[in-house]
Design a protein around this motif. Structure first.
Motif, mmCIF file in Angstrom:
data_model
loop_
_atom_site.group_PDB
_atom_site.id
_atom_site.type_symbol
_atom_site.label_atom_id
_atom_site.label_comp_id
_atom_site.label_asym_id
_atom_site.label_seq_id
_atom_site.Cartn_x
_atom_site.Cartn_y
_atom_site.Cartn_z
ATOM 1 N N GLU A 1 -57.807 79.409 -106.625
ATOM 2 C CA GLU A 1 -58.129 78.154 -105.941
ATOM 3 C C GLU A 1 -57.776 76.974 -106.837
ATOM 4 O O GLU A 1 -58.321 76.837 -107.924
ATOM 5 C CB GLU A 1 -59.620 78.133 -105.582
ATOM 6 C CG GLU A 1 -59.906 79.096 -104.444
ATOM 7 C CD GLU A 1 -61.360 79.162 -104.080
ATOM 8 O OE1 GLU A 1 -62.192 78.654 -104.858
ATOM 9 O OE2 GLU A 1 -61.667 79.741 -103.025
ATOM 10 N N TRP B 1 -58.664 74.088 -106.853
ATOM 11 C CA TRP B 1 -59.755 73.156 -107.150
ATOM 12 C C TRP B 1 -60.790 73.798 -108.089
ATOM 13 O O TRP B 1 -61.873 73.270 -108.263
ATOM 14 C CB TRP B 1 -60.420 72.651 -105.868
ATOM 15 C CG TRP B 1 -60.728 73.733 -104.869
ATOM 16 C CD1 TRP B 1 -61.889 74.419 -104.760
ATOM 17 C CD2 TRP B 1 -59.859 74.239 -103.857
ATOM 18 N NE1 TRP B 1 -61.793 75.339 -103.742
ATOM 19 C CE2 TRP B 1 -60.555 75.245 -103.164
ATOM 20 C CE3 TRP B 1 -58.550 73.944 -103.460
ATOM 21 C CZ2 TRP B 1 -59.989 75.961 -102.099
ATOM 22 C CZ3 TRP B 1 -58.000 74.658 -102.413
ATOM 23 C CH2 TRP B 1 -58.722 75.642 -101.753
ATOM 24 N N LEU B 2 -60.421 74.927 -108.709
ATOM 25 C CA LEU B 2 -61.325 75.579 -109.673
ATOM 26 C C LEU B 2 -61.763 74.608 -110.772
ATOM 27 O O LEU B 2 -62.914 74.619 -111.208
ATOM 28 C CB LEU B 2 -60.615 76.792 -110.303
ATOM 29 C CG LEU B 2 -61.281 77.437 -111.521
ATOM 30 C CD1 LEU B 2 -62.632 78.050 -111.141
ATOM 31 C CD2 LEU B 2 -60.375 78.513 -112.134
ATOM 32 N N ARG C 1 -62.557 71.699 -110.666
ATOM 33 C CA ARG C 1 -63.593 70.747 -110.245
ATOM 34 C C ARG C 1 -64.874 71.455 -109.799
ATOM 35 O O ARG C 1 -65.752 70.834 -109.226
ATOM 36 C CB ARG C 1 -63.047 69.853 -109.125
ATOM 37 C CG ARG C 1 -61.989 68.900 -109.639
ATOM 38 C CD ARG C 1 -61.512 67.971 -108.553
ATOM 39 N NE ARG C 1 -60.642 68.659 -107.606
ATOM 40 C CZ ARG C 1 -60.325 68.182 -106.407
ATOM 41 N NH1 ARG C 1 -60.823 67.034 -106.008
ATOM 42 N NH2 ARG C 1 -59.520 68.848 -105.618
ATOM 43 N N SER C 2 -64.979 72.765 -110.063
ATOM 44 C CA SER C 2 -66.190 73.508 -109.721
ATOM 45 C C SER C 2 -67.291 73.215 -110.742
ATOM 46 O O SER C 2 -67.033 72.621 -111.792
ATOM 47 C CB SER C 2 -65.926 75.013 -109.767
ATOM 48 O OG SER C 2 -64.882 75.350 -108.923
ATOM 49 N N SER C 3 -68.497 73.683 -110.446
ATOM 50 C CA SER C 3 -69.579 73.572 -111.436
ATOM 51 C C SER C 3 -69.293 74.548 -112.576
ATOM 52 O O SER C 3 -68.512 75.494 -112.418
ATOM 53 C CB SER C 3 -70.911 73.940 -110.780
ATOM 54 O OG SER C 3 -70.893 75.311 -110.438
ATOM 55 N N ALA D 1 -70.039 78.118 -111.642
ATOM 56 C CA ALA D 1 -69.024 78.714 -110.763
ATOM 57 C C ALA D 1 -67.765 79.073 -111.557
ATOM 58 O O ALA D 1 -67.160 80.123 -111.354
ATOM 59 C CB ALA D 1 -68.687 77.753 -109.629
ATOM 60 N N MET D 2 -67.388 78.186 -112.491
ATOM 61 C CA MET D 2 -66.199 78.456 -113.329
ATOM 62 C C MET D 2 -66.388 79.708 -114.164
ATOM 63 O O MET D 2 -65.529 80.580 -114.235
ATOM 64 C CB MET D 2 -65.997 77.304 -114.326
ATOM 65 C CG MET D 2 -65.216 76.167 -113.816
ATOM 66 S SD MET D 2 -65.173 74.925 -115.114
ATOM 67 C CE MET D 2 -64.738 73.527 -114.115
ATOM 68 N N GLU E 1 -66.259 82.792 -112.079
ATOM 69 C CA GLU E 1 -64.889 83.040 -111.624
ATOM 70 C C GLU E 1 -64.054 83.707 -112.722
ATOM 71 O O GLU E 1 -63.343 84.696 -112.478
ATOM 72 C CB GLU E 1 -64.262 81.696 -111.219
ATOM 73 C CG GLU E 1 -62.778 81.713 -110.959
ATOM 74 C CD GLU E 1 -62.404 82.092 -109.532
ATOM 75 O OE1 GLU E 1 -63.295 82.161 -108.682
ATOM 76 O OE2 GLU E 1 -61.201 82.343 -109.305
ATOM 77 N N LYS F 1 -59.005 68.651 -100.522
ATOM 78 C CA LYS F 1 -59.345 69.639 -101.539
ATOM 79 C C LYS F 1 -58.178 69.861 -102.504
ATOM 80 O O LYS F 1 -58.365 70.149 -103.680
ATOM 81 C CB LYS F 1 -59.695 70.979 -100.866
ATOM 82 C CG LYS F 1 -61.173 71.307 -100.862
ATOM 83 C CD LYS F 1 -61.397 72.684 -100.306
ATOM 84 C CE LYS F 1 -62.766 73.209 -100.686
ATOM 85 N NZ LYS F 1 -63.027 74.529 -100.135
ATOM 86 N N THR G 1 -66.091 66.438 -109.807
ATOM 87 C CA THR G 1 -66.636 67.765 -109.513
ATOM 88 C C THR G 1 -66.947 67.887 -108.026
ATOM 89 O O THR G 1 -67.561 67.015 -107.432
ATOM 90 C CB THR G 1 -67.923 68.002 -110.333
ATOM 91 O OG1 THR G 1 -67.594 67.834 -111.703
ATOM 92 C CG2 THR G 1 -68.445 69.409 -110.119
ATOM 93 N N THR H 1 -70.397 72.842 -105.055
ATOM 94 C CA THR H 1 -70.070 74.257 -104.793
ATOM 95 C C THR H 1 -71.338 75.036 -104.477
ATOM 96 O O THR H 1 -72.397 74.632 -104.868
ATOM 97 C CB THR H 1 -69.380 74.920 -106.004
ATOM 98 O OG1 THR H 1 -70.138 74.631 -107.166
ATOM 99 C CG2 THR H 1 -67.974 74.454 -106.144
#
Ligand code: ZN
Length: 326
Positions: free
Chosen positions: A86, A88-89, A91-93, A96-97, A100, A171, A323, A326
């Motif tokens: 993704e 937009w990874l 810009r994740s929290s 979440a990063m 992932e 996105k 950010t 998510t």
């Protein structure tokens, strides 16, 4: 001979469909059984060991296991290209990063038997929290920067060839980077992070003009003229020699596939060429690179760079202040 690194982002059929909003990607259609033997054959022919950036989702599916295992057995380095691919990874929290990256590591490790220590973000996405997360997890290098001013142009081209809704486009607002990316260094350097240090190996662009010269661009040029594509590649490599840049060259599966293999991606750059033409370009590039350089994996390149003197850099990215919830 001067060092150069070579890597391949093993983007599967579904990742292209997903980024362009083509229906059907949700079942993760794969061309790995078709393209992986072809890639390994050309690399073997030129006597090259390179780095494969693998998407965790592919490693998690049983039907891809054999193809991925063969890459590792052929002696190539396996690196992390995220789990869900993704853009937009970045810009994740942080949570979440971290999840992932770990999920991708586990799936890739299970499929290939290798622990990943290198990362490239999908569509060159990167942010300070993402770098810090990688460093915390023991990563030795990142390869997610493409120092070019052409990112927004590539994004506009992409949007004209996709079926994305306004929300999906939003996105993807940082897809392929911003204008500011053109000011990033072309030569490798070291990130100075709150969590430690990590080598950055940018995808090399032509010194001074900062135009990308990886195979996607060469195939695009070859659609118009093979001679221009060859001249462009040779000029870019000469400029690297002149300015003392150790090239790090990027490949994709589509560089090995033509319109006789795949119809669904015909709107992508260079996908109107037949596979024989694509393979002729690949052979020209690989033999030219191997002739003048010690071609190595990204891991070996990072280790060799670390033994020399690397400039320090404090990270700053557009994605740092954007950010997504998510
Ligand atoms: Zn990718």
């Amino acid at each position: 001979m001067r060092p150069a690194s070579l890597s391949l982002d093993l983007d599967n059929l579904w990742t292209y469909m997903k980024t362009a909003g083509i229906a059907g990607w949700e079942t993760f259609p794969s061309y790995l059984d078709l393209v992986t033997p072809r890639i390994l054959d050309r690399l073997d022919h030129h006597g090259l060991k390179i780095t494969f950036f693998i998407v965790g989702q592919d490693a998690a599916l049983k039907e891809n296991r054999q193809a991925l295992r063969r890459i590792a057995e052929a002696g190539h380095e396996i690196a992390n290209h995220s789990f869900h691919h993704e853009p937009w990874l970045s810009r994740s929290s942080r949570e979440a990063m971290s999840a992932e990256i770990a999920q991708a590591e586990d799936a890739i490790g299970d499929a290939t038997g290798q622990r990943t220590i290198g990362f490239r973000g999908p569509s060159f996405c990167l942010s300070t929290p993402l770098l810090e997360t990688l460093c915390e997890r023991g990563y030795e290098y990142d390869a997610s920067t493409l120092p070019t001013f052409l990112g927004p142009l590539a994004r506009a081209y992409y949007f004209t060839r996709s079926d994305l809704s306004a929300e999906e486009r939003k996105k993807r607002s940082l897809l392929f980077g911003s204008l500011a990316d053109g000011l990033r260094p072309i030569n490798p350097y070291e990130w100075n992070l709150s969590t430690g240090r990590m080598v950055e190996i940018p995808v090399t662009t032509t010194p001074l003009i900062r135009a990308p010269f990886h195979l996607t661009y060469l195939s695009f040029l070859a659609t118009h003229s093979g001679a221009i594509a060859t001249a462009y590649w040779k000029a870019a490599l000469s400029a690297c020699r002149l300015f003392g840049v150790q090239p790090s060259v990027l490949l994709h599966p589509l560089d090995f596939l033509g319109c006789d293999d795949l119809h669904i991606l015909s709107r992508f750059p260079g996908m109107r060429l037949p596979s024989a033409r694509k393979l002729a370009i690949i052979d020209m590039v690989l033999s030219d690179l191997a002739k003048g350089h010690r071609v190595m994996t990204m891991r070996e390149h990072a280790h060799e760079l670390r033994r020399g003197r690397l400039h320090d850099r404090t990270p700053s990215f557009e994605a740092d202040s954007a950010t997504l919830a998510t």
